[in-house]
Write a protein that holds these residues in place. Structure first.
Motif, PDB file in Angstrom:
ATOM      1  N   GLN A  43     -10.756  19.595   3.418  1.00  0.00           N
ATOM      2  CA  GLN A  43     -11.594  20.680   4.085  1.00  0.00           C
ATOM      3  C   GLN A  43     -12.938  19.061   4.946  1.00  0.00           C
ATOM      4  O   GLN A  43     -13.574  19.847   6.487  1.00  0.00           O
ATOM      5  CB  GLN A  43     -12.614  20.498   3.079  1.00  0.00           C
ATOM      6  CG  GLN A  43     -14.203  21.465   3.053  1.00  0.00           C
ATOM      7  CD  GLN A  43     -14.564  21.654   1.803  1.00  0.00           C
ATOM      8  OE1 GLN A  43     -13.778  21.734   1.034  1.00  0.00           O
ATOM      9  NE2 GLN A  43     -16.026  22.003   1.940  1.00  0.00           N
ATOM     10  N   ASP A  83     -15.322  25.097  -3.226  1.00  0.00           N
ATOM     11  CA  ASP A  83     -14.921  24.897  -2.029  1.00  0.00           C
ATOM     12  C   ASP A  83     -13.705  24.030  -2.111  1.00  0.00           C
ATOM     13  O   ASP A  83     -13.237  23.622  -3.966  1.00  0.00           O
ATOM     14  CB  ASP A  83     -15.908  23.944  -1.152  1.00  0.00           C
ATOM     15  CG  ASP A  83     -16.030  23.031  -1.627  1.00  0.00           C
ATOM     16  OD1 ASP A  83     -16.050  22.208  -2.365  1.00  0.00           O
ATOM     17  OD2 ASP A  83     -17.002  22.301  -0.886  1.00  0.00           O
ATOM     18  N   LEU A  84     -12.716  23.941  -1.219  1.00  0.00           N
ATOM     19  CA  LEU A  84     -11.689  23.089  -1.273  1.00  0.00           C
ATOM     20  C   LEU A  84     -11.812  21.787  -1.952  1.00  0.00           C
ATOM     21  O   LEU A  84     -10.770  20.740  -2.869  1.00  0.00           O
ATOM     22  CB  LEU A  84     -10.573  22.887   0.050  1.00  0.00           C
ATOM     23  CG  LEU A  84     -10.300  23.911   0.743  1.00  0.00           C
ATOM     24  CD1 LEU A  84      -9.785  23.834   2.307  1.00  0.00           C
ATOM     25  CD2 LEU A  84      -9.501  24.817  -0.272  1.00  0.00           C
ATOM     26  N   THR A 143     -13.686  21.003   8.509  1.00  0.00           N
ATOM     27  CA  THR A 143     -15.577  20.740   9.519  1.00  0.00           C
ATOM     28  C   THR A 143     -16.061  20.245   9.845  1.00  0.00           C
ATOM     29  O   THR A 143     -16.825  20.289  11.095  1.00  0.00           O
ATOM     30  CB  THR A 143     -15.911  20.721   7.517  1.00  0.00           C
ATOM     31  OG1 THR A 143     -15.587  19.140   7.211  1.00  0.00           O
ATOM     32  CG2 THR A 143     -15.746  22.244   6.138  1.00  0.00           C
TER      33      THR A 143
END
Length: 180
Positions: free
Chosen positions: A87, A75-76, A91
């Motif tokens: 991220q 992921d990032l 989120t």
């Protein structure tokens, strides 16, 4: 054209085979026909079982490639510390917006909330694909941008739905008021 056909038939008049077929011809023909049908049935059943086995093997191969547990995902947060913060921000914002959306769940807005949740699920699936693409592309900036855009799309969707629900609830509360 008719004259042409007539002349052709007159020219071929004595050359047609008009003799009777030899005795037993029909029985020999039927015997050959039945044996060829049996051979064909055996061949079909063999091909049928082979095609079923090939289909099953193909389904297993496709299923394994789609559900492979070893698929590398990133992921990032795995790109850099700045992307980890990005991220984390996205989120957190998405979690807050989802909490707000679920607080509005009422019978008159249930369909709208359910539809929004389906759209969020689609965007999350796309994000999972982007995670695999990020590893395969070697942290390509285009994939990173697509991941950030995916986060933004989720937030925008949630905010639009929340705004729509607020408009609906305000309209209903204003509808019940008496205007002078």
């Amino acid at each position: 054209m008719k004259k042409d056909l007539d002349t052709i038939f007159k020219e071929l008049e004595g050359s047609f085979d008009v003799h009777e077929t030899p005795s037993g011809h029909q029985s020999r023909f039927l015997e050959k026909l039945s044996t060829s049908q049996e051979d064909t049935k055996k061949g079909i059943s063999w091909w049928k079982s082979l095609s079923i086995a090939a289909t099953i093997a193909l389904l297993f191969a496709v299923g394994y490639s789609q559900l492979r547990p070893n698929a590398q995902k990133a992921d990032l947060a795995s790109v850099s510390s700045e992307m980890k913060q990005t991220q984390s921000f996205f989120t957190g914002t998405i979690a807050e917006e989802l909490k707000t959306l679920k607080s509005f769940e009422a019978p008159e807005t249930k369909k709208l909330v359910d539809d929004a949740m389906q759209q969020i699920a689609i965007l999350e699936q796309e994000y999972e694909t982007l995670k695999v693409d990020l590893v395969e592309s070697g942290n390509d900036k285009r994939v990173i941008y697509a991941m950030i855009t995916n986060f933004k799309n989720r937030i925008d969707l949630l905010q639009q739905v929340i705004q729509t629900i607020e408009t609906i609830t305000n309209f209903k509360s204003n509808e019940n008021e008496i205007t002078i």
